[in-house]
Design an enzyme around this catalytic site. Sequence first.
Site, PDB file in Angstrom:
ATOM      1  N   GLU A   2     -19.199  -3.365 -12.562  1.00 41.32           N
ATOM      2  CA  GLU A   2     -19.455  -3.228 -11.133  1.00 41.32           C
ATOM      3  C   GLU A   2     -19.693  -4.585 -10.469  1.00 41.32           C
ATOM      4  O   GLU A   2     -20.128  -4.657  -9.324  1.00 41.32           O
ATOM      5  CB  GLU A   2     -20.653  -2.303 -10.895  1.00 41.32           C
ATOM      6  CG  GLU A   2     -20.384  -0.864 -11.331  1.00 41.32           C
ATOM      7  CD  GLU A   2     -21.530   0.082 -11.025  1.00 41.32           C
ATOM      8  OE1 GLU A   2     -22.483  -0.334 -10.335  1.00 41.32           O
ATOM      9  OE2 GLU A   2     -21.466   1.243 -11.470  1.00 41.32           O
ATOM     10  N   GLU A  56     -30.409   3.776 -12.299  1.00 39.12           N
ATOM     11  CA  GLU A  56     -30.279   2.480 -11.636  1.00 39.12           C
ATOM     12  C   GLU A  56     -31.413   1.530 -12.019  1.00 39.12           C
ATOM     13  O   GLU A  56     -31.205   0.315 -12.113  1.00 39.12           O
ATOM     14  CB  GLU A  56     -30.243   2.669 -10.113  1.00 39.12           C
ATOM     15  CG  GLU A  56     -28.975   3.332  -9.601  1.00 39.12           C
ATOM     16  CD  GLU A  56     -27.743   2.444  -9.707  1.00 39.12           C
ATOM     17  OE1 GLU A  56     -27.891   1.209  -9.849  1.00 39.12           O
ATOM     18  OE2 GLU A  56     -26.618   2.982  -9.657  1.00 39.12           O
ATOM     19  N   PHE A  58     -14.358   3.757  -0.977  1.00 39.33           N
ATOM     20  CA  PHE A  58     -14.954   4.545   0.089  1.00 39.33           C
ATOM     21  C   PHE A  58     -13.824   5.207   0.869  1.00 39.33           C
ATOM     22  O   PHE A  58     -12.646   4.987   0.599  1.00 39.33           O
ATOM     23  CB  PHE A  58     -15.794   3.662   1.022  1.00 39.33           C
ATOM     24  CG  PHE A  58     -16.927   2.961   0.334  1.00 39.33           C
ATOM     25  CD1 PHE A  58     -17.902   3.682  -0.338  1.00 39.33           C
ATOM     26  CD2 PHE A  58     -17.033   1.578   0.345  1.00 39.33           C
ATOM     27  CE1 PHE A  58     -18.960   3.049  -0.978  1.00 39.33           C
ATOM     28  CE2 PHE A  58     -18.080   0.929  -0.280  1.00 39.33           C
ATOM     29  CZ  PHE A  58     -19.050   1.673  -0.944  1.00 39.33           C
TER      30      PHE A  58
END
Length: 202
Positions: A159, A105, A22
């Site tokens: 992830e 997703e 981020f």
Amino acid sequence: MLRYNENDVEIKSIETQYQGFFAINVYQLTHKLFSGKTSQVIKREMFERGDAVVLMPYDIKADKVLLIEQFRPGALRSNENPWLLEFIAGMFAKDESPIDVAIREAKEEANIDIRAQDISPVMKYLSSPGGMSECIHLYLAQIDSTKVEVGGVFGLDEENEDILLHLVPREEAFSLLSAGKITNASTIIALQWLALNYQTLK
């Protein structure tokens, strides 16, 4: 009803202070005041995490919702259980539309195949606009719950996802919400919307 809009803000500068998975940007800006004057230069750090999609899978015929359970480190500071009940969610990859994200997703996190025609927009909202720029795209997905692998564990290893599936009657989901067992904003907002609108989906 709103007196001003984005044209009443002047951004003086945006400086990136941190860039990792981020980013944190420092904004310096002025904006018009309700008095008609202009504010002094305001300096604000903004957490830039990009936008995200939240998908609420709902079997209208069986009146059941699909919840996922996963570990969330952000819950640790508040001494809450860091394993949360949520709806499917994910961030945008390059050049993806919100529907693309929802379909991808759903497969990655719950191993369910949904089509674009099964997805309906619910709303867009800002997560925490005082310090974060993220916009959430919230959708409803009509699913066939007989095809859900209840108790299955999914997610992407790269992830670090470890996601457990729960299929619950709508009323049970509302009870979990009322009992404080669902504590993340996107799932709360989605279930409250469902409470107001489920009868129109029949």
